[in-house]
Design an enzyme around this catalytic site. Structure first.
Site, PDB file in Angstrom:
ATOM      1  N   ILE A 256       7.771  -0.341  -1.391  1.00 55.42           N
ATOM      2  CA  ILE A 256       6.890  -1.239  -2.135  1.00 55.42           C
ATOM      3  C   ILE A 256       5.614  -1.505  -1.335  1.00 55.42           C
ATOM      4  CG2 ILE A 256       8.066  -3.302  -1.234  1.00 55.42           C
ATOM      5  CD1 ILE A 256       7.576  -4.563  -4.081  1.00 55.42           C
ATOM      6  N   CYS A 257       4.525  -1.728  -2.059  1.00 60.57           N
ATOM      7  CA  CYS A 257       3.255  -2.114  -1.460  1.00 60.57           C
ATOM      8  C   CYS A 257       2.712  -0.991  -0.564  1.00 60.57           C
ATOM      9  CB  CYS A 257       3.450  -3.428  -0.701  1.00 60.57           C
ATOM     10  SG  CYS A 257       1.953  -4.257  -0.150  1.00 60.57           S
ATOM     11  N   HIS A 258       2.587  -1.236   0.731  1.00 60.97           N
ATOM     12  CA  HIS A 258       2.123  -0.227   1.688  1.00 60.97           C
ATOM     13  C   HIS A 258       3.275   0.647   2.212  1.00 60.97           C
ATOM     14  CE1 HIS A 258      -1.264  -3.034   1.765  1.00 60.97           C
ATOM     15  NE2 HIS A 258      -1.985  -2.125   2.386  1.00 60.97           N
TER      16      HIS A 258
ATOM     17  N   TRP B  49       0.388  -0.179  -3.363  1.00 57.41           N
ATOM     18  CA  TRP B  49      -0.738  -1.098  -3.248  1.00 57.41           C
ATOM     19  C   TRP B  49      -2.010  -0.268  -3.429  1.00 57.41           C
ATOM     20  CZ3 TRP B  49      -0.792  -6.122  -3.515  1.00 57.41           C
ATOM     21  CH2 TRP B  49      -1.943  -6.826  -3.131  1.00 57.41           C
TER      22      TRP B  49
ATOM     23  N   SER C 264       6.932   0.440  -6.085  1.00 55.29           N
ATOM     24  CA  SER C 264       6.251  -0.638  -6.801  1.00 55.29           C
ATOM     25  C   SER C 264       4.971  -0.986  -6.063  1.00 55.29           C
ATOM     26  CB  SER C 264       7.141  -1.875  -6.924  1.00 55.29           C
ATOM     27  OG  SER C 264       8.105  -1.699  -7.936  1.00 55.29           O
TER      28      SER C 264
END
Length: 187
Positions: A112-114, A133, A161
């Site tokens: 998720i994200c980075h 991200w 995500s």
């Protein structure tokens, strides 16, 4: 449903700078479904968490160093974000190799994200469909991934995500995919 992950072990690969909520919520969802989790990191002791990459947000105890871990010990891998966390992980050969092992074994990997930065460094996202991200999407495209703007993307064994707002969908997809993962059968 609780207990659907009874007997499953999941590694959460993180280090200093991890976005607290992106480690805490997936771990909580996994525990709620009956899985055991371990925080795997670059060093022993504790790692410092952050909120929105800037504000200190407490610590997490490290269960095992990545140098002493193997994908064979786990059923799945979670790669939480925060900008500093995966930026450090992707420069560590043991961390990169650990993530690569999960992808090559076809075990569930949730980033998720980075978090996908480590997978880009491991050269395991070429031809894969994922999200992240916004600030790392060019890096992921340059690593050969098809990057889309969606809440959660599932491509085979890979779940991704965009960030904290997507955590409910991310956690649900994670528990569902790990529940489908079959234990290896004895030869």
């Amino acid at each position: 449903m609780t207990g659907e992950l009874h007997g499953k072990r999941v590694a959460l690969l993180a280090t200093d700078g991890v976005e607290r909520v992106e480690l805490e919520q997936p771990r909580g969802a996994l525990h709620g479904a009956g899985a055991r989790t371990e925080v795997v990191s670059l060093h022993t002791g504790e790692i410092n968490a952050r909120q929105m990459d800037i504000d200190p947000a407490g610590t997490f105890s490290v269960d095992r160093t990545v140098a002493d871990a193997s994908a064979d010990d786990y059923d799945a891998l979670v790669l939480p974000g925060g900008a500093m966390n995966p930026d450090q992980l992707r420069t560590d050969p043991d961390a990169v190799g650990f993530a690569r092992e999960f992808m090559r074994a076809g075990k569930p990997v949730a980033a998720i994200c980075h978090g996908p930065w480590t997978l880009a460094e491991a050269d395991v996202i070429r031809g894969r469909r994922l999200t992240s991200w916004p600030s790392i999407r060019t890096d992921l495209r340059n690593a050969g991934a098809e990057v889309v703007e969606e809440e959660v993307v599932i491509d085979g064994n890979l779940i991704t995500s965009r960030g904290p707002d997507d955590l409910p969908a991310f956690c649900s997809a994670l528990v569902e995919l790990v529940a489908k993962e079959r234990a290896p059968q004895p030869a």
